[in-house]
Design a protein around this motif. Structure first.
Motif, mmCIF file in Angstrom:
data_model
loop_
_atom_site.group_PDB
_atom_site.id
_atom_site.type_symbol
_atom_site.label_atom_id
_atom_site.label_comp_id
_atom_site.label_asym_id
_atom_site.label_seq_id
_atom_site.Cartn_x
_atom_site.Cartn_y
_atom_site.Cartn_z
ATOM 1 N N UNK A 266 0.823 -1.213 0.000
ATOM 2 C CA UNK A 266 0.000 0.000 0.000
ATOM 3 C C UNK A 266 0.858 1.265 0.000
ATOM 4 N N UNK A 267 1.956 1.233 0.750
ATOM 5 C CA UNK A 267 2.820 2.417 0.806
ATOM 6 C C UNK A 267 3.456 2.688 -0.555
ATOM 7 N N UNK A 268 3.930 1.638 -1.237
ATOM 8 C CA UNK A 268 4.572 1.827 -2.540
ATOM 9 C C UNK A 268 3.559 2.285 -3.587
ATOM 10 N N UNK A 269 2.373 1.698 -3.583
ATOM 11 C CA UNK A 269 1.340 2.133 -4.539
ATOM 12 C C UNK A 269 0.965 3.586 -4.276
ATOM 13 N N UNK A 270 0.878 3.955 -2.990
ATOM 14 C CA UNK A 270 0.573 5.339 -2.626
ATOM 15 C C UNK A 270 1.670 6.270 -3.140
ATOM 16 N N UNK A 271 2.928 5.821 -3.042
ATOM 17 C CA UNK A 271 4.047 6.624 -3.544
ATOM 18 C C UNK A 271 3.994 6.741 -5.065
ATOM 19 N N UNK A 272 3.524 5.696 -5.738
ATOM 20 C CA UNK A 272 3.397 5.736 -7.190
ATOM 21 C C UNK A 272 2.277 6.679 -7.618
ATOM 22 N N UNK A 273 1.201 6.717 -6.830
ATOM 23 C CA UNK A 273 0.059 7.575 -7.155
ATOM 24 C C UNK A 273 0.334 9.036 -6.836
ATOM 25 N N UNK A 274 1.066 9.280 -5.750
ATOM 26 C CA UNK A 274 1.321 10.653 -5.304
ATOM 27 C C UNK A 274 2.829 10.842 -5.197
ATOM 28 N N UNK A 275 3.436 11.199 -6.281
ATOM 29 C CA UNK A 275 4.897 11.223 -6.314
ATOM 30 C C UNK A 275 5.501 12.268 -5.390
ATOM 31 N N UNK A 276 4.710 13.290 -4.996
ATOM 32 C CA UNK A 276 5.232 14.268 -4.060
ATOM 33 C C UNK A 276 5.388 13.673 -2.661
ATOM 34 N N UNK A 277 4.717 12.520 -2.410
ATOM 35 C CA UNK A 277 4.821 11.868 -1.105
ATOM 36 C C UNK A 277 5.846 10.736 -1.112
ATOM 37 N N UNK A 278 6.497 10.531 -2.246
ATOM 38 C CA UNK A 278 7.410 9.400 -2.402
ATOM 39 C C UNK A 278 8.515 9.390 -1.348
ATOM 40 N N UNK A 279 9.192 10.535 -1.182
ATOM 41 C CA UNK A 279 10.310 10.599 -0.247
ATOM 42 C C UNK A 279 9.925 10.245 1.168
ATOM 43 N N UNK A 280 8.782 10.771 1.620
ATOM 44 C CA UNK A 280 8.340 10.525 2.997
ATOM 45 C C UNK A 280 7.985 9.057 3.205
ATOM 46 N N UNK A 281 7.326 8.452 2.230
ATOM 47 C CA UNK A 281 6.916 7.051 2.370
ATOM 48 C C UNK A 281 8.120 6.107 2.332
ATOM 49 N N UNK A 282 9.071 6.359 1.421
ATOM 50 C CA UNK A 282 10.269 5.524 1.367
ATOM 51 C C UNK A 282 11.078 5.653 2.652
ATOM 52 N N UNK A 327 11.525 3.147 -7.890
ATOM 53 C CA UNK A 327 11.376 2.942 -6.446
ATOM 54 C C UNK A 327 12.197 1.738 -5.980
ATOM 55 N N UNK A 328 12.213 0.684 -6.785
ATOM 56 C CA UNK A 328 13.007 -0.500 -6.438
ATOM 57 C C UNK A 328 14.491 -0.143 -6.394
ATOM 58 N N UNK A 329 14.942 0.634 -7.362
ATOM 59 C CA UNK A 329 16.352 1.035 -7.405
ATOM 60 C C UNK A 329 16.722 1.874 -6.190
ATOM 61 N N UNK A 330 15.840 2.799 -5.813
ATOM 62 C CA UNK A 330 16.115 3.646 -4.648
ATOM 63 C C UNK A 330 16.168 2.819 -3.369
ATOM 64 N N UNK A 331 15.187 1.897 -3.212
ATOM 65 C CA UNK A 331 15.152 1.064 -2.006
ATOM 66 C C UNK A 331 16.383 0.170 -1.934
ATOM 67 N N UNK A 332 16.807 -0.353 -3.078
ATOM 68 C CA UNK A 332 17.988 -1.224 -3.105
ATOM 69 C C UNK A 332 19.257 -0.436 -2.782
ATOM 70 N N UNK A 333 19.349 0.783 -3.328
ATOM 71 C CA UNK A 333 20.545 1.597 -3.077
ATOM 72 C C UNK A 333 20.638 2.030 -1.622
ATOM 73 N N UNK A 334 19.479 2.132 -0.950
ATOM 74 C CA UNK A 334 19.463 2.510 0.465
ATOM 75 C C UNK A 334 19.691 1.304 1.371
ATOM 76 N N UNK A 335 19.688 0.097 0.766
ATOM 77 C CA UNK A 335 20.068 -1.094 1.509
ATOM 78 C C UNK A 335 18.971 -1.828 2.248
ATOM 79 N N UNK A 336 17.690 -1.420 2.049
ATOM 80 C CA UNK A 336 16.624 -2.123 2.777
ATOM 81 C C UNK A 336 15.806 -3.053 1.878
ATOM 82 N N UNK A 337 16.225 -3.193 0.620
ATOM 83 C CA UNK A 337 15.562 -4.122 -0.296
ATOM 84 C C UNK A 337 16.616 -4.857 -1.103
ATOM 85 N N UNK A 338 16.476 -6.177 -1.197
ATOM 86 C CA UNK A 338 17.364 -6.978 -2.039
ATOM 87 C C UNK A 338 16.699 -7.157 -3.393
#
Length: 657
Positions: A266-282, A327-338
C-alpha cells in the motif's frame, strides 16, 4: 474479501519458482509427489516403477495421519499460527487438497463453532500455505464424495453447500467453480444438489454475503478487511502529520507481523500515485526495515505483489513500470531491499509493442467502455466510443480491445460472456485483429489463471464461439496453434478443446447457446438504475442512516469502476445542503479502500464539469468546491496536482484530460 482471519507468514521456500499462488491445476504440477493414490484413475502399474509408487503411497498415508492430528489440534486450540506452521512443515504441498477435504468433512460433523473455525482457517491459509489449485481440488473431492458423506451426515447437502458459498464469498473459490463442477457430475449425484443449493439457496439470496458470513456466528478474529483499513489509515495519517513514531506505534499495535507485506504494497502504490509523497513514504519503510519492524521476507513479498499487479496499475498510473523500477532502485541503493530476490520487472513488457502513453490511455478508456456496455447493453454506444478513440482503426488497439473485453467477461457471469460474444461479432473488426487479441489472451493465460481456474475452458469456448459467429475462420485456429508449440502449452490445450467443441455433433447450435443466448436481450441494471440506487442510499444515510449500512450498500452494487458517481452525488449534495454529513461517508469509504484515489479524482472532476449549472442554484458553489478540493487533498483523497480552470473543468498535472 470479508471475515478472513490472518495466518502467520511462512517464508517462501522457492514459492515463486514452484508456482505457489497460481491455479496450477490447469497445468502439469512440478511436484514429483503430487500423485493421488486414492484417486480412482491412479494406476499402480504405471506409477510403481522402481518403487516410486510405493513411496508415494507411504508418503500419502503418513500425510493423512498427520493432517488429521493437525485438524484435531486446531479445533482444540483455535491457533491459526501453529496450524499454518505445522502444515507448512509437512513439506508436501501437492497433497494439501486432502487437508482441505479433511478439515471441512470433520467440521461438517461438529458444531457451528468448528464450522466457522474451518472456514476462517481456509481463508487464512489460502495462497500462502495452500495453493489455490489445491483448494479447488479439495472442494471438488468433497462434492464428488457427497453421496458417501450423506450416509454419516444427513445434512450434507445444506452444510457442504454453505461451505462452498462461504468459500466463494471469501474469494478462495471462483463463482465459476459451481457451473464447471456441476457439468462434470452425474445428474443423480448428491453433489449436484449441493451445488444447486449453494448457487440458488445461498449465493442468489439478497444480502447473501452478510448472511453467509454470519451463519455460523462469525469470527472473533481480526479480519483482513479491518487490517487493510487500519493500514490505509496509518499511512494517510503519516502523510498528513509526518509523525514517524506514531506510524511505528500503529504498525506495532496491528500485531500482524505476517501481514506487513500489505503495508509495503500500500505504501509503494501510494508513492506511485502521489509522487510528491514518495520521499516521505520511502523514508518510513527504510526506517521500519532498519529497526526490524518489517522483516526482509515481508518487504520482498510486498514488492513482488506490486510487480504481479503492475499491468493493472498501469491503467490508473501512467508509466507504472518505470515508476516502480525507480522505487526499487532507490530502495535497493538505500540497503533495505534486495533487488535480486524480486521477480523480474522489465521496463517494457515482452510481446507488447504498444506501451506508449496513447495505448495506455486507450486501455483505460476501453475498460470503462466495456464496463458501461455490461451495464447498458448499448452496442451502438460502444461503436461510437471506439470510433472516437480509435478512429483510424489501428490494428494493435483493436486487439487490445478484444483482449480486454474477453478478460473482463471471463471474470463475470454467463450474461456478460454472452454479451461479449455478441459485441465481438457486431463490431466487425478485421479477423487478423481479433486473432491477435486471442493470441494476447493465451499469452497472458497463466496470469489469468490466478483468478480463473477454468481459463482454458473459457478461452476455448470464446474461441469456438468466434468461429461459429464467423468472426474468425477455422484456419485461424491453425495460425494460433503454430505460435504455441508443445502439447502441454496452455495455447495447445485451448486449441485442442476449441477444436473438440467445434467437431462435436450439433456443435454450432450448442456453442451459440453455451451462455444462454441472452446477450442481445436487455441486461440487468441500466446506468440510470444504478444512479438511482446510489441516490437513494446517499439520501437514506444523509437522513440519519448508519455509516456501516451505507458502506455495505455501496459494496453490494459490485461496481467499483462506478464509484465516481457516489463521490459526485455526495459532493453535490454537500454543496447544495451545506451539510458535511456525507463527507464522513466519503472519508470512511476512502480510508477503508472502498473508493480509490482514482475514483475520487474522477468524481471531483465530474462535479467540476457541472459547476456552472450548479452555480445557478447555489451561487457560492465554486467557492465551496475549491474549499472541498483543498480539504480532500489534505485528507489524501486527491493528488496535489489536481486543479480546475475557471470554467470548472478539471486539470491534472497541468493538462486538460
Amino acid at each position: 474479501m470479508a471475515n478472513l482471519a490472518l495466518a502467520k507468514e511462512v517464508q517462501a521456500r522457492g514459492a515463486y519458482s514452484n508456482g505457489e499462488g497460481t491455479w496450477g491445476g490447469l497445468l502439469d504440477t512440478e511436484y514429483n509427489y503430487s500423485v493421488d493414490p486414492s484417486d480412482p484413475k491412479y494406476d499402480c502399474n504405471e506409477e510403481c516403477d522402481h518403487g516410486t509408487g510405493r513411496k508415494l503411497t507411504v508418503d500419502f498415508e503418513e500425510y493423512k495421519k498427520k493432517t488429521t492430528i493437525i485438524v484435531e489440534e486446531y479445533f482444540a486450540t483455535d491457533d491459526i499460527v501453529s496450524t499454518a506452521d505445522e502444515l507448512s512443515e509437512l513439506g508436501m504441498p501437492g497433497y494439501n487438497y486432502y487437508f482441505v477435504k479433511k478439515l471441512i468433512s470433520m467440521a461438517m460433523d461438529r458444531h457451528d463453532k468448528e464450522k466457522e473455525m474451518a472456514a476462517v482457517l481456509l481463508s487464512a491459509l489460502y495462497a500462502d500455505i495452500i495453493d489455490p489449485s489445491q483448494v479447488h481440488k479439495g472442494f471438488s473431492k468433497l462434492v464428488e464424495s457427497s453421496d458417501d458423506l450423506i450416509v454419516d451426515i444427513p445434512d450434507t447437502v445444506d452444510i457442504l453447500a454453505l461451505f462452498i458459498a462461504r468459500a466463494v464469498v471469501d474469494d478462495i473459490l471462483p463463482p465459476a467453480f459451481l457451473k464447471k463442477q456441476m457439468a462434470s457430475l452425474p445428474a443423480e449425484s448428491k453433489g449436484v444438489d449441493v451445488l444447486k443449493r449453494a448457487e440458488k439457496g445461498y449465493l442468489a439470496a439478497p444480502l447473501h454475503a452478510e448472511i453467509i458470513e454470519r451463519r455460523w456466528g462469525g469470527s472473533k478474529n481480526k479480519t483482513v478487511e479491518d487490517v487493510n483499513a487500519n493500514i490505509n489509515n496509518l499511512l494517510v495519517e503519516y502523510l498528513v502529520s509526518g509523525d514517524k513514531k506514531e506510524a511505528f506505534r500503529c504498525i506495532k499495535d496491528l500485531n500482524v507481523p505476517f501481514f506487513h507485506h500489505e503495508i509495503i504494497k500500500r505504501a509503494i502504490i501510494m508513492a506511485m500515485e502521489r509522487q510528491q509523497a514518495e520521499g516521505r513514504l520511502l523514508d518510513l519503510l527504510k526506517d521500519a526495515a532498519q529497526e526490524g519492524l518489517i522483516n526482509t521476507s515481508q518487504i520482498t513479498k510486498g514488492f513482488n505483489r506490486i510487480i504481479d499487479a503492475v499491468d493493472d496499475l498501469s491503467l490508473d498510473i501512467p508509466d507504472a513500470r518505470g515508476i516502480l523500477q525507480s522505487l526499487i532502485s532507490k530502495a535497493a541503493s538505500e540497503g533495505w531491499l534486495s533487488a535480486s530476490s524480486l521477480k523480474s520487472l522489465s521496463l517494457a513488457p515482452v510481446k507488447q509493442p504498444l506501451e506508449d502513453n496513447a495505448t495506455k490511455i486507450f486501455k483505460t478508456k476501453a475498460q470503462f467502455i466495456i464496463q458501461e456496455y455490461f451495464l447498458s447493453g448499448d452496442i451502438s454506444e460502444v461503436s461510437s466510443c471506439l470510433e472516437s478513440e480509435n478512429g483510424n482503426g489501428v490494428a494493435e488497439l483493436n486487439a487490445v480491445f478484444v483482449k480486454r473485453l474477453i478478460t473482463l467477461a471471463m471474470d463475470r457471469k454467463n450474461r456478460e460472456k454472452e454479451m461479449a460474444s455478441v459485441l465481438l461479432s457486431s463490431l466487425c473488426f478485421p479477423a487478423d485483429d481479433v486473432l491477435n487479441g486471442f493470441v494476447m489472451l493465451i499469452e497472458s493465460a497463466d496470469d489469468t489463471a490466478l483468478d480463473n481456474p477454468v481459463v482454458v475452458e473459457d478461452l476455448a469456448m470464446f474461441l469456438a464461439r468466434a468461429v461459429v459467429d464467423e468472426v474468425l475462420a477455422p484456419q485461424h485456429l491453425e495460425e494460433i496453434e503454430s505460435q504455441f508449440l508443445g502439447l502441454e502449452s496452455i495455447g495447445s490445450k485451448v486449441l485442442r478443446m476449441a477444436n473438440s467443441l467445434l467437431k462435436a455433433r450439433l456443435s454450432g447450435e450448442r456453442i451459440l447457446r453455451c451462455w444462454g443466448g441472452a446477450g442481445s436481450s436487455r441486461p440487468g441494471w441500466a446506468v440510470e438504475d444504478v444512479k438511482d440506487k446510489i441516490g437513494k442510499l446517499l439520501e437514506e444515510y444523509d437522513s440519519g442512516g448508519d455509516i456501516r449500512e451505507a458502506s455495505r450498500c455501496i459494496k453490494e452494487l459490485s461496481m467499483p469502476f462506478f464509484h465516481h458517481e457516489v463521490v459526485k452525488k455526495a459532493l453535490v449534495t454537500i454543496i447544495e445542503k451545506k451539510n458535511e454529513r456525507l463527507w464522513r461517508l466519503l472519508n470512511e469509504s476512502f480510508c477503508s479502500g472502498l473508493i480509490t484515489s482514482y475514483q475520487m479524482m474522477k468524481g471531483f472532476g465530474r462535479v467540476a464539469e457541472t459547476l456552472d449549472d450548479l452555480a445557478l442554484d447555489v451561487p457560492d458553489a465554486k467557492k465551496q468546491f475549491v474549499h472541498y478540493v483543498e480539504k480532500a487533498k489534505v485528507a489524501g483523497w486527491l493528488d496535489s496536482s489536481f486543479c480546475f480552470d475557471k470554467s470548472g473543468h478539471d486539470i491534472e498535472n497541468g493538462t486538460r484530460p
